[in-house]
Design an enzyme around this catalytic site. Sequence first.
Site, PDB file in Angstrom:
ATOM      1  N   GLU A 136       0.802  -1.209   0.000  1.00 34.21           N
ATOM      2  CA  GLU A 136       0.000   0.000   0.000  1.00 34.21           C
ATOM      3  C   GLU A 136       0.842   1.270   0.000  1.00 34.21           C
ATOM      4  O   GLU A 136       1.974   1.284   0.468  1.00 34.21           O
ATOM      5  CB  GLU A 136      -0.956   0.000   1.188  1.00 34.21           C
ATOM      6  CG  GLU A 136      -0.258  -0.085   2.509  1.00 34.21           C
ATOM      7  CD  GLU A 136      -1.209  -0.359   3.662  1.00 34.21           C
ATOM      8  OE1 GLU A 136      -2.296  -0.890   3.431  1.00 34.21           O
ATOM      9  OE2 GLU A 136      -0.847  -0.033   4.790  1.00 34.21           O
ATOM     10  N   SER A 177      13.252   3.506  14.245  1.00 37.08           N
ATOM     11  CA  SER A 177      12.183   2.952  15.077  1.00 37.08           C
ATOM     12  C   SER A 177      12.773   2.423  16.368  1.00 37.08           C
ATOM     13  O   SER A 177      13.321   1.326  16.397  1.00 37.08           O
ATOM     14  CB  SER A 177      11.475   1.829  14.314  1.00 37.08           C
ATOM     15  OG  SER A 177      10.844   2.359  13.183  1.00 37.08           O
ATOM     16  N   SER A 188      12.682   5.345   6.954  1.00 33.26           N
ATOM     17  CA  SER A 188      12.469   4.848   8.313  1.00 33.26           C
ATOM     18  C   SER A 188      13.059   3.450   8.419  1.00 33.26           C
ATOM     19  O   SER A 188      12.775   2.589   7.589  1.00 33.26           O
ATOM     20  CB  SER A 188      10.967   4.806   8.613  1.00 33.26           C
ATOM     21  OG  SER A 188      10.731   4.180   9.855  1.00 33.26           O
ATOM     22  N   CYS A 214       8.587  -7.568  13.906  1.00 32.33           N
ATOM     23  CA  CYS A 214       8.379  -6.789  15.129  1.00 32.33           C
ATOM     24  C   CYS A 214       7.028  -7.199  15.717  1.00 32.33           C
ATOM     25  O   CYS A 214       6.060  -7.406  14.975  1.00 32.33           O
ATOM     26  CB  CYS A 214       8.417  -5.290  14.832  1.00 32.33           C
ATOM     27  SG  CYS A 214      10.009  -4.768  14.146  1.00 32.33           S
ATOM     28  N   CYS A 220      -0.082   1.525   9.297  1.00 33.05           N
ATOM     29  CA  CYS A 220       0.865   0.463   8.938  1.00 33.05           C
ATOM     30  C   CYS A 220       0.279  -0.923   8.635  1.00 33.05           C
ATOM     31  O   CYS A 220      -0.140  -1.648   9.526  1.00 33.05           O
ATOM     32  CB  CYS A 220       1.884   0.317  10.076  1.00 33.05           C
ATOM     33  SG  CYS A 220       3.213  -0.811   9.687  1.00 33.05           S
ATOM     34  N   CYS A 258       3.629  -5.289  14.790  1.00 35.45           N
ATOM     35  CA  CYS A 258       3.457  -4.811  13.413  1.00 35.45           C
ATOM     36  C   CYS A 258       2.735  -5.841  12.554  1.00 35.45           C
ATOM     37  O   CYS A 258       3.166  -6.991  12.464  1.00 35.45           O
ATOM     38  CB  CYS A 258       4.825  -4.486  12.811  1.00 35.45           C
ATOM     39  SG  CYS A 258       4.745  -4.084  11.056  1.00 35.45           S
ATOM     40  N   GLY A 303       7.457  -2.985   4.886  1.00 34.57           N
ATOM     41  CA  GLY A 303       8.817  -3.449   4.614  1.00 34.57           C
ATOM     42  C   GLY A 303       9.906  -2.632   5.267  1.00 34.57           C
ATOM     43  O   GLY A 303       9.665  -1.544   5.805  1.00 34.57           O
ATOM     44  N   GLU A 304      11.105  -3.188   5.244  1.00 30.00           N
ATOM     45  CA  GLU A 304      12.288  -2.520   5.804  1.00 30.00           C
ATOM     46  C   GLU A 304      13.116  -1.997   4.630  1.00 30.00           C
ATOM     47  O   GLU A 304      13.790  -2.771   3.938  1.00 30.00           O
ATOM     48  CB  GLU A 304      13.079  -3.527   6.648  1.00 30.00           C
ATOM     49  CG  GLU A 304      14.457  -3.062   7.067  1.00 30.00           C
ATOM     50  CD  GLU A 304      14.499  -1.684   7.725  1.00 30.00           C
ATOM     51  OE1 GLU A 304      13.777  -1.457   8.703  1.00 30.00           O
ATOM     52  OE2 GLU A 304      15.265  -0.825   7.233  1.00 30.00           O
ATOM     53  N   CYS A 319       7.485  -8.326   5.420  1.00 29.12           N
ATOM     54  CA  CYS A 319       8.748  -7.931   6.074  1.00 29.12           C
ATOM     55  C   CYS A 319       9.244  -9.107   6.902  1.00 29.12           C
ATOM     56  O   CYS A 319       8.454  -9.800   7.550  1.00 29.12           O
ATOM     57  CB  CYS A 319       8.529  -6.715   6.980  1.00 29.12           C
ATOM     58  SG  CYS A 319      10.051  -6.165   7.799  1.00 29.12           S
ATOM     59  N   ASN A 358      -1.541   1.223  16.432  1.00 29.50           N
ATOM     60  CA  ASN A 358      -2.702   0.925  15.590  1.00 29.50           C
ATOM     61  C   ASN A 358      -3.029  -0.550  15.687  1.00 29.50           C
ATOM     62  O   ASN A 358      -2.271  -1.380  15.203  1.00 29.50           O
ATOM     63  CB  ASN A 358      -2.408   1.262  14.128  1.00 29.50           C
ATOM     64  CG  ASN A 358      -2.253   2.755  13.954  1.00 29.50           C
ATOM     65  OD1 ASN A 358      -3.146   3.522  14.291  1.00 29.50           O
ATOM     66  ND2 ASN A 358      -1.106   3.168  13.447  1.00 29.50           N
ATOM     67  N   CYS A 400       3.332   8.104   1.845  1.00 28.19           N
ATOM     68  CA  CYS A 400       4.007   7.042   2.583  1.00 28.19           C
ATOM     69  C   CYS A 400       4.120   5.851   1.643  1.00 28.19           C
ATOM     70  O   CYS A 400       3.108   5.337   1.175  1.00 28.19           O
ATOM     71  CB  CYS A 400       3.153   6.713   3.813  1.00 28.19           C
ATOM     72  SG  CYS A 400       3.768   5.330   4.763  1.00 28.19           S
ATOM     73  N   HIS A 460      11.299   2.449  19.963  1.00 29.48           N
ATOM     74  CA  HIS A 460      10.231   1.698  20.626  1.00 29.48           C
ATOM     75  C   HIS A 460      10.507   1.174  22.037  1.00 29.48           C
ATOM     76  O   HIS A 460       9.599   0.647  22.683  1.00 29.48           O
ATOM     77  CB  HIS A 460       9.753   0.518  19.769  1.00 29.48           C
ATOM     78  CG  HIS A 460       9.330   0.893  18.394  1.00 29.48           C
ATOM     79  ND1 HIS A 460       8.588   2.013  18.115  1.00 29.48           N
ATOM     80  CD2 HIS A 460       9.560   0.304  17.186  1.00 29.48           C
ATOM     81  CE1 HIS A 460       8.370   2.090  16.813  1.00 29.48           C
ATOM     82  NE2 HIS A 460       8.953   1.077  16.221  1.00 29.48           N
TER      83      HIS A 460
HETATM   84  N1  SAH Z   1      10.415  -1.089   8.552  1.00 24.56           N
HETATM   85  C1  SAH Z   1      10.586   0.277   8.833  1.00 24.56           C
HETATM   86  C2  SAH Z   1       9.588   1.185   8.139  1.00 24.56           C
HETATM   87  C3  SAH Z   1       8.164   0.748   8.058  1.00 24.56           C
HETATM   88  S1  SAH Z   1       7.204   0.749   9.514  1.00 24.56           S
HETATM   89  C4  SAH Z   1      10.592   0.513  10.311  1.00 24.56           C
HETATM   90  O1  SAH Z   1      10.263  -0.390  11.058  1.00 24.56           O
HETATM   91  O2  SAH Z   1      10.978   1.607  10.709  1.00 24.56           O
HETATM   92  C5  SAH Z   1       6.919   2.484   9.846  1.00 24.56           C
HETATM   93  C6  SAH Z   1       6.675   2.768  11.346  1.00 24.56           C
HETATM   94  O3  SAH Z   1       5.415   2.230  11.773  1.00 24.56           O
HETATM   95  C7  SAH Z   1       7.736   2.132  12.231  1.00 24.56           C
HETATM   96  O4  SAH Z   1       8.173   3.030  13.218  1.00 24.56           O
HETATM   97  C8  SAH Z   1       6.976   0.990  12.849  1.00 24.56           C
HETATM   98  O5  SAH Z   1       7.550   0.563  14.031  1.00 24.56           O
HETATM   99  C9  SAH Z   1       5.593   1.579  13.021  1.00 24.56           C
HETATM  100  N2  SAH Z   1       4.541   0.578  13.240  1.00 24.56           N
HETATM  101  C10 SAH Z   1       4.507  -0.716  12.855  1.00 24.56           C
HETATM  102  N3  SAH Z   1       3.369  -1.309  13.246  1.00 24.56           N
HETATM  103  C11 SAH Z   1       2.662  -0.381  13.909  1.00 24.56           C
HETATM  104  C12 SAH Z   1       1.393  -0.382  14.556  1.00 24.56           C
HETATM  105  N4  SAH Z   1       0.618  -1.470  14.567  1.00 24.56           N
HETATM  106  N5  SAH Z   1       0.973   0.755  15.134  1.00 24.56           N
HETATM  107  C13 SAH Z   1       1.742   1.872  15.096  1.00 24.56           C
HETATM  108  N6  SAH Z   1       2.932   1.939  14.493  1.00 24.56           N
HETATM  109  C14 SAH Z   1       3.405   0.829  13.906  1.00 24.56           C
HETATM  110 FE1  SF4 Z   2       9.230  -4.745   9.400  1.00 26.92          FE
HETATM  111 FE2  SF4 Z   2       9.136  -2.187  10.202  1.00 26.92          FE
HETATM  112 FE3  SF4 Z   2       7.058  -3.852  10.627  1.00 26.92          FE
HETATM  113 FE4  SF4 Z   2       9.331  -4.187  11.993  1.00 26.92          FE
HETATM  114  S1  SF4 Z   2       7.936  -2.402  12.094  1.00 26.92           S
HETATM  115  S2  SF4 Z   2       8.125  -5.825  11.010  1.00 26.92           S
HETATM  116  S3  SF4 Z   2      10.848  -3.634  10.465  1.00 26.92           S
HETATM  117  S4  SF4 Z   2       7.817  -3.163   8.658  1.00 26.92           S
END
Ligand code: SAH
Ligand code: SF4
Length: 360
Positions: free
Chosen positions: A91, A218, A196, A115, A338, A118, A164-165, A111, A295, A104, A220
């Site tokens: 997306e 990120s 990011s 995490c 996300c 996510c 994705g990363e 990915c 989220n 975005c 966290h």
């Molecule tokens: N992979 C990269 C970029 C994509 S995620 C990264 O992890 O940075 C973009 C941001 O959304 C990251 O900071 C991630 O930790 C956050 N994110 C992932 N899942 C989420 C969720 N369910 N609620 C809020 N933020 C989230």
């Molecule tokens: Fe991948 Fe970023 Fe989601 Fe972690 S937060 S699983 S690195 S997309």
Amino acid sequence: MQQNLLDFDAQALAGYFTEMGEKPFRARQLMRWMYKAGESDFAAMTDIAAATRDRLAQCANITAPNVMREELSDDGTRKWLLNVGTGNAVEAVYIPEETRGTLCVSTQAGCALNCSFCSTGKQGFNRNLSVAEIIGQLWWANHQLGKDADGNWKISNVVMMGMGEPLLNFDNTVSALRLMLDDNAYGLSRRRVTVSTSGIVPAMDRLREECPVALAVSLHAPNDKLRDELVPINQKYPLKELLAACRRYLERAPRDFITFEYVMLEGVNDSVQQARELVKLVRDVPCKFNLIPFNPFPQTHYRRSRPDDIQHFRDVLMQADIVTTTRRTRGDDIAAACGQLAGQVQDKTKRTLRRSVGVV
Ligand code: SAH
Ligand code: SF4
């Protein structure tokens, strides 16, 4: 097979033209048509010789990813679900604000980093997106949204915060970034383009050398014990190494700070005590914080922190002179956060699959 020209950055396109026996400046001319005018039909590129246009039409095309669905939120947020083949969807989300329009973009289907909070991570890794699929998200969104009264594309900022990363799809990400910055393409300033990352330390060093755009990390968690659990890649690149990489990055960064992202998970990482620990942790890194209210998505046991707790957490950071913003949740009604919608599509595919093999 035809060559999709969205797969080339400026250098690769010039190489392609040289192979065709054309002058490199023709490649720049073509780039301006593709990106500044948003044109995909060679026949319309009237200042390019007709014979060249004919040859291009035979062996090349300009094709953005295929859009399966578009959704528009009440707050103006717009989301496109792009089909990248074999039941995969990624997306791109457009977030309009008063002074800027942000897109975005995604860099991978799924990915691998898993995490714990996510939804994209829960889908597992499918594949890297090509340059055409990454820059194609911007091409497509510009094409849909058009230009403002001054003749500029409405999208003024890009964040690689979709699925994705980005730093694990390094080469394609950097080629796409170069197109975003190139004056013959989108000409965005390095400050308006943000990568990011969850903290892939060696790739952060490479990005600093090859294309130092604004960097969001990120974080966290305020310590390795918790971060190991939330962001498993921390076991490979622990906080000490990550923060050292942030400091190295700042030697070359267009902004003189790192943006730390911090997802707010109720009762997990949102206490005042943890905020204090965080202040100590980032003491030596010029930074800003962006607190992201979690989220939720199906199959998660986490909950979004309470607004009061987010406020208290923010106060601790602000008292330590760290500029801290709380991300406004946008596009809630269309699940534009996300990985949410793509997750639904993926689930549906799996359900159909299960049904077809008679499991359900
Ligand atoms: N992979 C990269 C970029 C994509 S995620 C990264 O992890 O940075 C973009 C941001 O959304 C990251 O900071 C991630 O930790 C956050 N994110 C992932 N899942 C989420 C969720 N369910 N609620 C809020 N933020 C989230
Ligand atoms: Fe991948 Fe970023 Fe989601 Fe972690 S937060 S699983 S690195 S997309």
